[in-house]
Scaffold this motif. Structure first.
Motif, PDB file in Angstrom:
ATOM      1  N   LYS A 109     -13.578 -50.857  33.364  1.00 11.14           N
ATOM      2  CA  LYS A 109     -12.180 -51.398  32.841  1.00 11.14           C
ATOM      3  C   LYS A 109     -11.014 -50.387  33.028  1.00 11.14           C
ATOM      4  O   LYS A 109     -10.028 -51.191  33.157  1.00 11.14           O
ATOM      5  CB  LYS A 109     -12.431 -51.362  31.179  1.00 11.14           C
ATOM      6  N   GLY A 110     -11.334 -49.159  33.059  1.00 14.13           N
ATOM      7  CA  GLY A 110     -10.309 -48.189  33.630  1.00 14.13           C
ATOM      8  C   GLY A 110      -9.688 -48.706  34.992  1.00 14.13           C
ATOM      9  O   GLY A 110      -8.494 -48.648  35.007  1.00 14.13           O
ATOM     10  N   PHE A 111     -10.445 -48.771  35.746  1.00 15.57           N
ATOM     11  CA  PHE A 111     -10.052 -49.180  37.086  1.00 15.57           C
ATOM     12  C   PHE A 111      -9.388 -50.440  37.210  1.00 15.57           C
ATOM     13  O   PHE A 111      -8.302 -50.906  37.773  1.00 15.57           O
ATOM     14  CB  PHE A 111     -11.136 -49.189  38.103  1.00 15.57           C
ATOM     15  N   GLU A 112      -9.729 -51.486  36.629  1.00 11.31           N
ATOM     16  CA  GLU A 112      -9.214 -52.636  36.398  1.00 11.31           C
ATOM     17  C   GLU A 112      -7.714 -52.537  35.735  1.00 11.31           C
ATOM     18  O   GLU A 112      -6.521 -53.094  36.371  1.00 11.31           O
ATOM     19  CB  GLU A 112      -9.728 -53.932  35.409  1.00 11.31           C
ATOM     20  N   ALA A 113      -7.577 -51.830  34.507  1.00 10.08           N
ATOM     21  CA  ALA A 113      -6.192 -51.479  34.164  1.00 10.08           C
ATOM     22  C   ALA A 113      -5.240 -50.508  35.184  1.00 10.08           C
ATOM     23  O   ALA A 113      -4.150 -50.999  35.200  1.00 10.08           O
ATOM     24  CB  ALA A 113      -6.277 -50.744  32.929  1.00 10.08           C
ATOM     25  N   PHE A 114      -5.805 -49.726  35.860  1.00 10.68           N
ATOM     26  CA  PHE A 114      -5.066 -49.000  36.805  1.00 10.68           C
ATOM     27  C   PHE A 114      -4.550 -49.922  37.924  1.00 10.68           C
ATOM     28  O   PHE A 114      -3.309 -49.919  38.420  1.00 10.68           O
ATOM     29  CB  PHE A 114      -5.906 -47.923  37.411  1.00 10.68           C
ATOM     30  N   GLU A 115      -5.452 -50.785  38.606  1.00 12.86           N
ATOM     31  CA  GLU A 115      -5.166 -51.655  39.420  1.00 12.86           C
ATOM     32  C   GLU A 115      -3.871 -52.596  39.081  1.00 12.86           C
ATOM     33  O   GLU A 115      -3.030 -52.941  39.857  1.00 12.86           O
ATOM     34  CB  GLU A 115      -6.432 -52.371  40.082  1.00 12.86           C
ATOM     35  N   ALA A 116      -4.196 -53.113  37.735  1.00 13.12           N
ATOM     36  CA  ALA A 116      -3.219 -54.088  37.249  1.00 13.12           C
ATOM     37  C   ALA A 116      -1.662 -53.449  37.151  1.00 13.12           C
ATOM     38  O   ALA A 116      -0.778 -53.782  37.358  1.00 13.12           O
ATOM     39  CB  ALA A 116      -3.529 -54.616  35.932  1.00 13.12           C
TER      40      ALA A 116
END
Length: 62
Positions: free
Chosen positions: A43-50
């Motif tokens: 989830k953290g990576f998804e948020a970072f990428e977004a």
């Protein structure tokens, strides 16, 4: 056994306590400690990428 790479990560006490508390909730009661950490990293990576994509769009528009 899965084909995942094993790593060791040291977590501060407050993060460890928060993960252990989450394990008591209905949502995570059947998850292992590792699975909870994997889910939150994902989830953290998804948020970072977004956020990165959003910032790249801002730079193009400027």
């Amino acid at each position: 056994m899965t084909d995942m790479r094993r790593v060791t990560v040291s977590l501060p006490d407050d993060l460890d306590r928060r993960i252990l508390e989450m394990k008591k909730s209905n949502q995570f009661v059947r998850c292992s400690y590792s699975e909870i950490v994997r889910r939150f990293l994902d989830k953290g990576f998804e948020a970072f990428e977004a956020e990165t994509r959003k910032n790249e769009v801002k730079r193009v528009d400027s």
